[in-house]
Structures are given as C-alpha cells and as structure tokens.
Design a protein around this motif. Structure first.
Motif, PDB file in Angstrom:
ATOM      1  N   ILE A 114     -80.518 -23.110  40.244  1.00  0.00           N
ATOM      2  CA  ILE A 114     -79.521 -22.249  39.625  1.00  0.00           C
ATOM      3  C   ILE A 114     -78.735 -23.062  38.605  1.00  0.00           C
ATOM      4  O   ILE A 114     -78.224 -24.138  38.913  1.00  0.00           O
ATOM      5  N   THR A 115     -78.639 -22.539  37.393  1.00  0.00           N
ATOM      6  CA  THR A 115     -77.879 -23.234  36.353  1.00  0.00           C
ATOM      7  C   THR A 115     -76.407 -22.907  36.495  1.00  0.00           C
ATOM      8  O   THR A 115     -76.045 -21.779  36.831  1.00  0.00           O
ATOM      9  N   LYS A 116     -75.570 -23.895  36.235  1.00  0.00           N
ATOM     10  CA  LYS A 116     -74.130 -23.671  36.303  1.00  0.00           C
ATOM     11  C   LYS A 116     -73.700 -22.906  35.062  1.00  0.00           C
ATOM     12  O   LYS A 116     -74.116 -23.213  33.960  1.00  0.00           O
ATOM     13  N   ARG A 117     -72.865 -21.905  35.268  1.00  0.00           N
ATOM     14  CA  ARG A 117     -72.395 -21.061  34.177  1.00  0.00           C
ATOM     15  C   ARG A 117     -70.880 -21.061  34.178  1.00  0.00           C
ATOM     16  O   ARG A 117     -70.254 -21.323  35.192  1.00  0.00           O
ATOM     17  N   ILE A 118     -70.322 -20.746  33.039  1.00  0.00           N
ATOM     18  CA  ILE A 118     -68.873 -20.681  32.910  1.00  0.00           C
ATOM     19  C   ILE A 118     -68.514 -19.478  32.058  1.00  0.00           C
ATOM     20  O   ILE A 118     -69.265 -19.101  31.151  1.00  0.00           O
ATOM     21  N   GLY A 119     -67.382 -18.871  32.365  1.00  0.00           N
ATOM     22  CA  GLY A 119     -66.917 -17.715  31.610  1.00  0.00           C
ATOM     23  C   GLY A 119     -65.994 -18.131  30.481  1.00  0.00           C
ATOM     24  O   GLY A 119     -65.174 -19.026  30.631  1.00  0.00           O
ATOM     25  N   LEU A 120     -66.154 -17.481  29.347  1.00  0.00           N
ATOM     26  CA  LEU A 120     -65.280 -17.700  28.197  1.00  0.00           C
ATOM     27  C   LEU A 120     -64.616 -16.386  27.833  1.00  0.00           C
ATOM     28  O   LEU A 120     -65.287 -15.356  27.721  1.00  0.00           O
ATOM     29  N   TYR A 121     -63.308 -16.433  27.664  1.00  0.00           N
ATOM     30  CA  TYR A 121     -62.581 -15.280  27.151  1.00  0.00           C
ATOM     31  C   TYR A 121     -62.415 -15.494  25.659  1.00  0.00           C
ATOM     32  O   TYR A 121     -61.770 -16.441  25.228  1.00  0.00           O
ATOM     33  N   ILE A 122     -63.017 -14.618  24.868  1.00  0.00           N
ATOM     34  CA  ILE A 122     -62.991 -14.738  23.418  1.00  0.00           C
ATOM     35  C   ILE A 122     -62.114 -13.627  22.861  1.00  0.00           C
ATOM     36  O   ILE A 122     -62.401 -12.442  23.063  1.00  0.00           O
ATOM     37  N   VAL A 147     -59.999 -18.867  22.179  1.00  0.00           N
ATOM     38  CA  VAL A 147     -61.068 -18.968  23.176  1.00  0.00           C
ATOM     39  C   VAL A 147     -60.505 -19.691  24.386  1.00  0.00           C
ATOM     40  O   VAL A 147     -59.959 -20.789  24.267  1.00  0.00           O
ATOM     41  N   LEU A 148     -60.621 -19.068  25.567  1.00  0.00           N
ATOM     42  CA  LEU A 148     -60.137 -19.654  26.812  1.00  0.00           C
ATOM     43  C   LEU A 148     -61.286 -19.797  27.789  1.00  0.00           C
ATOM     44  O   LEU A 148     -62.128 -18.901  27.898  1.00  0.00           O
ATOM     45  N   GLU A 149     -61.305 -20.905  28.514  1.00  0.00           N
ATOM     46  CA  GLU A 149     -62.296 -21.094  29.566  1.00  0.00           C
ATOM     47  C   GLU A 149     -61.795 -20.441  30.845  1.00  0.00           C
ATOM     48  O   GLU A 149     -60.600 -20.418  31.116  1.00  0.00           O
ATOM     49  N   SER A 150     -62.709 -19.934  31.640  1.00  0.00           N
ATOM     50  CA  SER A 150     -62.361 -19.335  32.918  1.00  0.00           C
ATOM     51  C   SER A 150     -61.893 -20.422  33.878  1.00  0.00           C
ATOM     52  O   SER A 150     -62.422 -21.530  33.897  1.00  0.00           O
ATOM     53  N   GLU A 151     -60.909 -20.104  34.693  1.00  0.00           N
ATOM     54  CA  GLU A 151     -60.366 -21.047  35.657  1.00  0.00           C
ATOM     55  C   GLU A 151     -61.032 -20.904  37.025  1.00  0.00           C
ATOM     56  O   GLU A 151     -60.543 -21.449  38.006  1.00  0.00           O
ATOM     57  N   TYR A 152     -62.164 -20.230  37.097  1.00  0.00           N
ATOM     58  CA  TYR A 152     -62.811 -19.965  38.376  1.00  0.00           C
ATOM     59  C   TYR A 152     -63.231 -21.252  39.083  1.00  0.00           C
ATOM     60  O   TYR A 152     -63.143 -21.351  40.292  1.00  0.00           O
ATOM     61  N   ARG A 153     -63.672 -22.241  38.346  1.00  0.00           N
ATOM     62  CA  ARG A 153     -64.122 -23.479  38.998  1.00  0.00           C
ATOM     63  C   ARG A 153     -62.956 -24.269  39.593  1.00  0.00           C
ATOM     64  O   ARG A 153     -63.171 -25.136  40.412  1.00  0.00           O
ATOM     65  N   TYR A 182     -70.432 -15.076  29.619  1.00  0.00           N
ATOM     66  CA  TYR A 182     -70.903 -16.193  30.431  1.00  0.00           C
ATOM     67  C   TYR A 182     -71.909 -17.006  29.633  1.00  0.00           C
ATOM     68  O   TYR A 182     -72.814 -16.452  29.006  1.00  0.00           O
ATOM     69  N   ILE A 183     -71.736 -18.337  29.668  1.00  0.00           N
ATOM     70  CA  ILE A 183     -72.666 -19.244  28.987  1.00  0.00           C
ATOM     71  C   ILE A 183     -73.062 -20.346  29.964  1.00  0.00           C
ATOM     72  O   ILE A 183     -72.418 -20.547  30.994  1.00  0.00           O
ATOM     73  N   ASN A 184     -74.128 -21.084  29.625  1.00  0.00           N
ATOM     74  CA  ASN A 184     -74.513 -22.231  30.429  1.00  0.00           C
ATOM     75  C   ASN A 184     -73.478 -23.334  30.270  1.00  0.00           C
ATOM     76  O   ASN A 184     -72.939 -23.537  29.189  1.00  0.00           O
ATOM     77  N   ASN A 209     -73.997 -14.070  27.650  1.00  0.00           N
ATOM     78  CA  ASN A 209     -74.130 -12.776  28.316  1.00  0.00           C
ATOM     79  C   ASN A 209     -72.762 -12.112  28.403  1.00  0.00           C
ATOM     80  O   ASN A 209     -71.858 -12.624  29.051  1.00  0.00           O
ATOM     81  N   VAL A 210     -72.638 -10.959  27.769  1.00  0.00           N
ATOM     82  CA  VAL A 210     -71.368 -10.234  27.747  1.00  0.00           C
ATOM     83  C   VAL A 210     -71.201  -9.509  29.076  1.00  0.00           C
ATOM     84  O   VAL A 210     -72.057  -8.750  29.494  1.00  0.00           O
ATOM     85  N   VAL A 211     -70.061  -9.752  29.723  1.00  0.00           N
ATOM     86  CA  VAL A 211     -69.773  -9.125  31.003  1.00  0.00           C
ATOM     87  C   VAL A 211     -68.772  -7.993  30.824  1.00  0.00           C
ATOM     88  O   VAL A 211     -68.904  -6.933  31.420  1.00  0.00           O
ATOM     89  N   TYR A 212     -67.765  -8.207  29.985  1.00  0.00           N
ATOM     90  CA  TYR A 212     -66.697  -7.229  29.833  1.00  0.00           C
ATOM     91  C   TYR A 212     -66.139  -7.302  28.420  1.00  0.00           C
ATOM     92  O   TYR A 212     -66.011  -8.388  27.853  1.00  0.00           O
ATOM     93  N   VAL A 213     -65.801  -6.139  27.872  1.00  0.00           N
ATOM     94  CA  VAL A 213     -65.165  -6.058  26.561  1.00  0.00           C
ATOM     95  C   VAL A 213     -63.964  -5.134  26.671  1.00  0.00           C
ATOM     96  O   VAL A 213     -64.076  -4.015  27.169  1.00  0.00           O
ATOM     97  N   ASN A 214     -62.804  -5.611  26.230  1.00  0.00           N
ATOM     98  CA  ASN A 214     -61.596  -4.800  26.180  1.00  0.00           C
ATOM     99  C   ASN A 214     -61.275  -4.567  24.705  1.00  0.00           C
ATOM    100  O   ASN A 214     -60.884  -5.495  23.997  1.00  0.00           O
TER     101      ASN A 214
END
Length: 92
Positions: A2-10, A62-68, A40-42, A26-31
């Motif tokens: 499994i490749t590690k992925r990270i979310g970006l808020y653009i 551009v913000l990185e997701s704080e999930y990790r 989500y990107i690698n 990969n687009v997950v959500y658009v507001n």
C-alpha cells in the motif's frame, strides 16, 4: 504494498479551475462556495506537487492534511478501571 497517501486542501480563485486541478491527484471533495478541494496524492510526490501548485496563478493556498499527526491508536481500559472523561451523575 500500500502506498502512503496524503490529502491536500487546494484553495482556488474561481470554480472554472476545478477541471484543471484534477490532474494533480484523486479528487475526493470539492466545495464550490468556499472554493477549495480535497485531493489525495502519493506521499513521494508531495514536494513536486506543492512546487507545481505554488506556481499556478489561480491557486491561492495549499494546506496539507493533518491526519498523520492525529493519534489513531487507543488504549483499551480494563473492567476495573474507568476512563478519566467519564461523566458524573447529576445530583437532584
């Protein structure tokens, strides 16, 4: 594997740029009201993608997701012990 992925808020200036930003992951959500999207990107492509996005005129932030950074492992309490956040009973 499994490749590690990270979310970006653009955050972008206008909604017409959504289609062009889809190529970065990969687009997950658009507001469309607040003009941001979650992509989500690698993890290995993070620096390269941030560099490309910072050069675009229509991208404001551009913000990185704080999930990790969020704790995802929890301790299981024994039957004799109770968690410290247990609610107290109301006194009548």
């Amino acid at each position: 594997m499994i490749t590690k992925r990270i979310g970006l808020y653009i955050y972008f200036k206008q909604n017409k740029f959504i289609r062009q930003l889809r190529r970065y992951g990969n687009v997950v959500y658009v507001n469309t009201k607040q003009k941001y999207m979650l992509v989500y990107i690698n993890d290995s492509d993070l620096e390269k993608t941030l560099e490309h996005l910072s050069k675009l005129k229509y991208v404001t932030n551009v913000l990185e997701s704080e999930y990790r950074n969020i704790k995802t492992e929890y301790k299981k309490f024994d039957e004799g012990t109770s968690p410290s956040f247990e609610a107290t009973e109301a006194v009548e």
